[in-house]
Design an enzyme around this catalytic site. Structure first.
Site, PDB file in Angstrom:
ATOM      1  N   GLU A  71       0.809  -1.010  -0.249  1.00  0.00           N
ATOM      2  CA  GLU A  71      -0.118   0.004  -0.226  1.00  0.00           C
ATOM      3  C   GLU A  71       0.677   1.253   0.204  1.00  0.00           C
ATOM      4  OE1 GLU A  71      -3.089  -0.509  -0.333  1.00  0.00           O
ATOM      5  OE2 GLU A  71      -3.283  -2.453   0.719  1.00  0.00           O
TER       6      GLU A  71
ATOM      7  N   CYS B  71      -1.782   9.442   2.383  1.00  0.00           N
ATOM      8  CA  CYS B  71      -1.357   9.032   1.417  1.00  0.00           C
ATOM      9  C   CYS B  71      -2.692   9.720   0.816  1.00  0.00           C
ATOM     10  CB  CYS B  71      -1.392   7.285   1.722  1.00  0.00           C
ATOM     11  SG  CYS B  71      -2.269   6.449   2.685  1.00  0.00           S
TER      12      CYS B  71
HETATM   13  P1  NDP Z   1       8.091   4.995   4.956  1.00  0.00           P
HETATM   14  O1  NDP Z   1       8.643   3.956   3.436  1.00  0.00           O
HETATM   15  O2  NDP Z   1       9.964   5.663   4.432  1.00  0.00           O
HETATM   16  O3  NDP Z   1       8.366   4.102   6.540  1.00  0.00           O
HETATM   17  C1  NDP Z   1       7.330   3.200   6.459  1.00  0.00           C
HETATM   18  C2  NDP Z   1       8.190   1.933   6.655  1.00  0.00           C
HETATM   19  O4  NDP Z   1       9.040   1.193   6.207  1.00  0.00           O
HETATM   20  C3  NDP Z   1       8.298   2.162   8.347  1.00  0.00           C
HETATM   21  O5  NDP Z   1       7.716   1.543   9.420  1.00  0.00           O
HETATM   22  C4  NDP Z   1      10.019   2.333   7.821  1.00  0.00           C
HETATM   23  O6  NDP Z   1      10.781   2.294   9.037  1.00  0.00           O
HETATM   24  C5  NDP Z   1      10.283   1.091   7.114  1.00  0.00           C
HETATM   25  N1  NDP Z   1      12.137   1.029   6.137  1.00  0.00           N
HETATM   26  C6  NDP Z   1      12.317   1.915   5.898  1.00  0.00           C
HETATM   27  N2  NDP Z   1      13.330   0.865   4.955  1.00  0.00           N
HETATM   28  C7  NDP Z   1      13.006   0.245   5.170  1.00  0.00           C
HETATM   29  C8  NDP Z   1      13.534  -1.479   4.798  1.00  0.00           C
HETATM   30  N3  NDP Z   1      15.351  -1.551   4.575  1.00  0.00           N
HETATM   31  N4  NDP Z   1      12.834  -2.499   5.303  1.00  0.00           N
HETATM   32  C9  NDP Z   1      12.103  -2.486   5.892  1.00  0.00           C
HETATM   33  N5  NDP Z   1      11.713  -2.071   6.533  1.00  0.00           N
HETATM   34  C10 NDP Z   1      12.164  -0.261   6.072  1.00  0.00           C
HETATM   35  O7  NDP Z   1       6.905   5.632   5.188  1.00  0.00           O
HETATM   36  P2  NDP Z   1       6.922   6.910   5.874  1.00  0.00           P
HETATM   37  O8  NDP Z   1       6.572   5.901   7.285  1.00  0.00           O
HETATM   38  O9  NDP Z   1       6.955   8.212   5.880  1.00  0.00           O
HETATM   39  O10 NDP Z   1       4.945   7.119   5.816  1.00  0.00           O
HETATM   40  C11 NDP Z   1       4.814   7.875   4.584  1.00  0.00           C
HETATM   41  C12 NDP Z   1       4.475   7.078   3.268  1.00  0.00           C
HETATM   42  O11 NDP Z   1       3.055   5.728   3.494  1.00  0.00           O
HETATM   43  C13 NDP Z   1       3.788   7.999   2.028  1.00  0.00           C
HETATM   44  O12 NDP Z   1       4.042   7.503   0.472  1.00  0.00           O
HETATM   45  C14 NDP Z   1       2.347   7.692   1.820  1.00  0.00           C
HETATM   46  O13 NDP Z   1       0.948   7.919   1.086  1.00  0.00           O
HETATM   47  C15 NDP Z   1       2.554   6.197   2.408  1.00  0.00           C
HETATM   48  N6  NDP Z   1       1.016   5.150   3.034  1.00  0.00           N
HETATM   49  C16 NDP Z   1       0.474   4.559   1.821  1.00  0.00           C
HETATM   50  C17 NDP Z   1      -1.289   4.670   2.596  1.00  0.00           C
HETATM   51  C18 NDP Z   1      -1.470   3.728   1.450  1.00  0.00           C
HETATM   52  O14 NDP Z   1      -2.485   2.589   2.585  1.00  0.00           O
HETATM   53  N7  NDP Z   1      -1.188   3.498   0.163  1.00  0.00           N
HETATM   54  C19 NDP Z   1      -1.339   5.187   3.495  1.00  0.00           C
HETATM   55  C20 NDP Z   1      -0.280   5.560   4.524  1.00  0.00           C
HETATM   56  C21 NDP Z   1       0.549   5.718   4.074  1.00  0.00           C
HETATM   57  P3  NDP Z   1      11.612   3.461   9.478  1.00  0.00           P
HETATM   58  O15 NDP Z   1      10.658   3.849   9.897  1.00  0.00           O
HETATM   59  O16 NDP Z   1      12.679   2.477  10.658  1.00  0.00           O
HETATM   60  O17 NDP Z   1      12.254   3.558   8.614  1.00  0.00           O
END
Ligand code: NDP
Length: 561
Positions: free
Chosen positions: A286, A320
């Site tokens: 997502e 999002c």
């Molecule tokens: P990120 O992509 O920065 O992080 C999402 C998650 O991935 C966090 O838990 C992060 O951990 C983790 N992560 C980062 N790197 C890795 C890796 N190499 N392996 C595994 N996990 C990893 O997103 P944000 O938290 O900033 O959220 C915002 C984004 O989410 C926006 O693009 C938004 O549009 C999208 N989103 C989409 C939704 C949907 O339903 N389509 C709903 C809500 C948000 P850590 O924080 O520790 O880096």
């Protein structure tokens, strides 16, 4: 009728909700800064390294001390989930449904405490915070309901002997195994709880990894599950950086599936990494959005302005589903701009726990810096600020990450920020000659999450037919592109916004967490006896290897009617 909290009703809640929230905030503020462990195999696990989880409202507030988990913790969590899988997957589906419902009701019972923690950690205003908690419970209830409505997804297939022999055929959906759930900071509860509820009710065991900006609230979620009584190892919760702990989880050979909600780049990396295995694992992605709103010359401009402002600036534009692009037909352009400006200037920016506040801070230092850089870039490119354009300074604003709600006009359509998800309270507005031009621009991005339209009834049919997005709304003042609710507007994206093509909180979601097994049992016609009569009575063995078909399926051979 009793009040039901949703993202559509939250604008006018009864007073008791405010009272409950206020008392939870004051109680919580007496008790900030405690240490929270990870949960692996039902036990609290501490890491050598920790970090302070600070509030974006006031960075002097330490909300919680969090464990910086590493690759070893990733392995432990996955191993615990692996060990717990055989028993959990064979637990009758009716019992799994009961437990998921119990967890959802515990969440509802704690809504004020959880909402208060959410507002402090994420910076969501109070009603959005309470909404996130209630949405989580409703997502879990919905997965339980789907399991029940479909009778555990154990379905007899055709009996017609057209295939040339007599047999009973069953279709059984069975869980995959160990499921990883990686959630983002902006809906830390619902986007952890929705996938977790579905994975668990389907019979998978889970490892949860929250965003590093929101580990506290997700720990409180894990506590709700623990208190509901899920067996040890069925739910595991680890905290630490995505680049290390998160990557170690993704790299684990023991994973059977994953749900990732977050940015496009990180999600695609996870997808590609998991594709490097000896066989394909299911991955539910997502991802981001660049959600358009089209306003026709026939629109009700009052509804349009209300819906657009709510969706552009709710949660500071960090949804999002945020309305990040507005395309307006020329004849109503100036009037709509006037209304958008007037509505936006009424928004109150401040401490999100306060009743009057509509907008809190953005999530962290990086987002705050991004806001300054993007507004500078927009300005340089010829964009004009209809509203906002700056960070807020002075007094309490200097302690946190507060930004003005910013509408930008006159940005050339070729500019990259018409395509790029800024994830901030910045929305670009463009003028179009007709609706066809608007649709072309609306669909001309890699994303396809949500979209909104304001116009005549005839035009709405055209809009729904042509727009490339998973969640679409027409003439909705409650939110132009935001505010989906489980069971009403299942949520998911097309194109670069999602990978499964099926929406969370919808009819086809829980099935994504199971693979199908067809069971054909031949009735032996040669000796006139059915396989049932000749089956050996292997009571003990059959119990151990009983299929995950719920109560009916776990009956001993020879006892079927
Ligand atoms: P990120 O992509 O920065 O992080 C999402 C998650 O991935 C966090 O838990 C992060 O951990 C983790 N992560 C980062 N790197 C890795 C890796 N190499 N392996 C595994 N996990 C990893 O997103 P944000 O938290 O900033 O959220 C915002 C984004 O989410 C926006 O693009 C938004 O549009 C999208 N989103 C989409 C939704 C949907 O339903 N389509 C709903 C809500 C948000 P850590 O924080 O520790 O880096």
């Amino acid at each position: 009728m009793a009040f039901k909290l949703t993202y559509a009703t939250m604008f006018n809640p009864p007073d008791e909700l405010h009272r409950g929230f206020d008392s939870a905030v004051s109680k919580l503020k007496q008790n900030l800064g405690q240490e929270y462990a990870m949960i692996i195999n039902g036990r609290d696990v501490f890491a050598d390294e920790k970090w302070d989880d600070r509030s974006p409202v006031n960075t002097e507030w330490v909300l919680a001390r969090i464990q910086k988990g590493n690759a070893m913790h990733a392995q432990q969590a996955v191993a615990a989930a692996r060990d717990a899988f055989p028993k959990w997957s064979r637990t009758p589906w009716q019992d799994r449904v009961k437990l998921v419902r119990k967890a959802a009701s515990i969440i509802e019972g704690r809504i004020f405490d959880l909402g208060a923690a959410m507002a402090l950690e994420v910076g969501k205003n109070r009603m959005e915070s309470l909404g996130d908690v209630q949405e989580t419970a409703d997502l879990m209830y919905y997965s339980a309901l789907m399991m029940e409505k479909n009778k555990g997804f154990i379905s007899p297939m055709g009996k017609d002997p057209l295939v040339g022999y007599q047999a009973t055929n069953m279709s059984v959906l069975r869980p995959y195994g160990v499921w990883l759930i990686v959630s983002p900071f902006n809906f830390p509860f619902a986007l952890t709880g929705g996938p977790t509820g579905a994975a668990l009710v389907a019979g998978n065991t889970v490892v949860i990894k929250p965003a590093s900006d929101t580990p506290w609230i997700v720990r409180l979620y894990a506590e709700c599950l623990r208190d509901a009584g899920f067996p040890e190892g069925v739910v595991n919760f680890v905290t630490g950086p995505g680049s290390t702990l998160g990557q170690a989880l993704v790299d684990s050979k023991e994973l059977d599936g994953a749900t990732f909600t977050g940015s496009f780049d990180v999600g695609m990396k996870l997808y590609r990494d998991l594709a490097q295995r000896e066989y394909v694992r299911p991955v539910i992605l997502e991802l981001g959005g660049k959600n358009p709103v089209i306003v026709s010359r026939h629109a009700d401009l009052g509804d349009a302005a209300t819906g657009i402002v709510r969706s552009a600036f709710g949660l500071q534009g960090q949804k999002c589903s945020a309305a990040s692009r507005v395309l307006v037909e020329e004849p109503v352009y100036n009037e709509l701009l006037g209304r958008l400006k007037e509505t936006t200037e009424k928004l109150i920016i401040g401490d999100p726990t306060e009743r009057a506040t509509t907008m809190g801070p953005v999530i962290n230092k990086n987002s705050y810096a991004d806001f300054k850089n993007f507004t500078e870039e927009l300005n340089q490119a010829g964009g004009r600020f209809l509203t906002g354009g700056h960070v807020k300074t002075g007094g309490m604003y200097d302690k946190g990450y507060f930004c003005e709600p910013t509408f930008v006009t006159d940005l050339p359509y070729e500019h990259r920020l018409w395509q790029y998800e800024m994830f901030l309270p910045i929305t670009t507005i463009g003028r179009v000659g007709d609706l066809d031009q608007a649709m072309k621009i609306a669909n001309g991005v890699n994303y396809g999450l949500t979209a909104g339209f304001y116009g005549s009834r005839d035009e709405t049919a055209w809009f729904f037919d042509h727009i490339e997005a998973g969640v679409t709304y027409a003439n909705r003042p409650q939110g132009a592109t935001t505010g989906a609710w489980p069971g009403f507007q299942p949520f998911g994206g097309w194109k670069g916004s999602g990978a499964s093509g099926k929406n969370g909180g919808g009819l086809y979601y829980v099935q994504l967490y199971m693979h199908e097994q067809i069971r054909t049992l031949v009735k032996h016609a040669s000796n006139g006896q059915s396989a049932r009569r000749t089956a050996p009575r292997r009571k003990a063995a059959s119990k151990r290897s009983a299929p995950a078909t719920g109560r009916r399926g776990s009956r001993k051979p020879g006892r079927r009617k």
